[in-house]
Design an enzyme around this catalytic site. Structure first.
Site, PDB file in Angstrom:
ATOM      1  N   PRO A 160       0.941  -1.220  -0.071  1.00  0.00           N
ATOM      2  CG  PRO A 160      -0.967  -1.576   1.570  1.00  0.00           C
ATOM      3  CD  PRO A 160       0.301  -2.306   1.149  1.00  0.00           C
ATOM      4  CE1 TYR A 161       5.591   5.597   2.578  1.00  0.00           C
ATOM      5  CE2 TYR A 161       7.032   4.322   0.862  1.00  0.00           C
ATOM      6  CZ  TYR A 161       6.944   5.389   1.790  1.00  0.00           C
ATOM      7  OH  TYR A 161       7.780   6.505   1.703  1.00  0.00           O
TER       8      TYR A 161
END
Length: 257
Positions: A160-161
């Site tokens: 997700p980062y």
């Protein structure tokens, strides 16, 4: 600095994520280059400490506690800047959160939501209100968003980062094209390994990670926060007047390999 030695002299600049890491480095660099600086982050006490440090040097610095995930808080932040200083010339949208490395299929929605809400919606919120203020001011401006080497290549952090930092680059390019006619430049920086509370926690939780991280780039070291902040300051200055829609790696050569 004065005159030609102060590239940001006379400019009013807003910095988010200014209570630690690259944000604190940017506060010092921007103020040192002559800007009037408004700092924003969630940790009010830490912000006040940074403001006190800078004001002792003669800088013109103030702060507000803000969570960039809240559109209303960001709107009131930008209104504060304009009401207090009359305009907004430059903004460094640096607030963000990270994730430890974990297999994508084992991550829950809470982790995904925290990262996307902070790193993507936070930049979205900031851009909308900063652009509104700059258009109303009629003199253009410069905005820099913090992406990451994780926005350019897959790195040793959670998926997700990486997705969020790719999104920051997309928002940057879209805004650069759309608002060039208003004299507003929008760019991004893509920092590599940088000394911060976040990386210190990462290293503490994962023995051996520091050494592997240092070996991941040709310079084989972590950057000081001020080294990264210098790139953001340059992009906010008139020295970068013909640069917009760009993503500048500040990564010790990480993305060159």
């Amino acid at each position: 600095m004065t005159g030609t030695e102060a590239p940001l002299a006379g400019k009013v600049a807003l910095i988010t994520g200014a209570s630690s890491g690259i944000g604190v480095g940017a506060a010092r660099v921007f103020a040192g280059q002559g800007a009037t600086v408004v700092l924003a982050a969630r940790r009010a006490e830490r912000l006040r400490e940074v403001v006190a440090e800078l004001n002792r040097t003669g800088a013109r610095t103030s702060c507000r506690a803000v969570d960039v995930r809240s559109d209303d808080e960001v709107r009131r932040l930008v209104e504060f800047v304009v009401e207090r200083h009359g305009r907004l010339d430059a903004a460094f949208n640096n607030a963000g959160v990270g994730l430890p490395r974990s297999p994508l299929h084992l991550m829950d929605d809470t982790s995904y939501d925290l990262v996307m809400e902070t790193n993507v919606r936070g930049v979205w919120n900031c851009l909308r209100h900063e652009l509104t203020a700059m258009i109303a001011g009629g003199a253009g401006g410069a905005i820099v968003n913090t992406s990451s080497v994780g926005g350019l290549v897959a790195s040793s952090v959670g998926a997700p980062y990486i997705a969020s930092k790719h999104a920051v680059i997309g928002l940057t390019r879209a805004a650069a094209v759309e608002y060039a006619a208003h004299g507003i430049r929008v760019n991004a920086i893509a920092p590599g390994l940088t000394r911060s509370e976040m990386t210190d926690q990462w290293f503490a939780q994962s023995p051996g990670t520091r050494e592997r991280a240092h070996r991941s780039a040709p310079q084989q070291r972590a950057a000081d926060a001020e080294e990264v902040a210098e790139a953001a300051a340059w992009l906010c200055s008139d020295k970068a007047s013909f640069v917009t829609g760009a993503t500048l790696p500040v990564d010790g050569g990480r993305t060159a390999w």
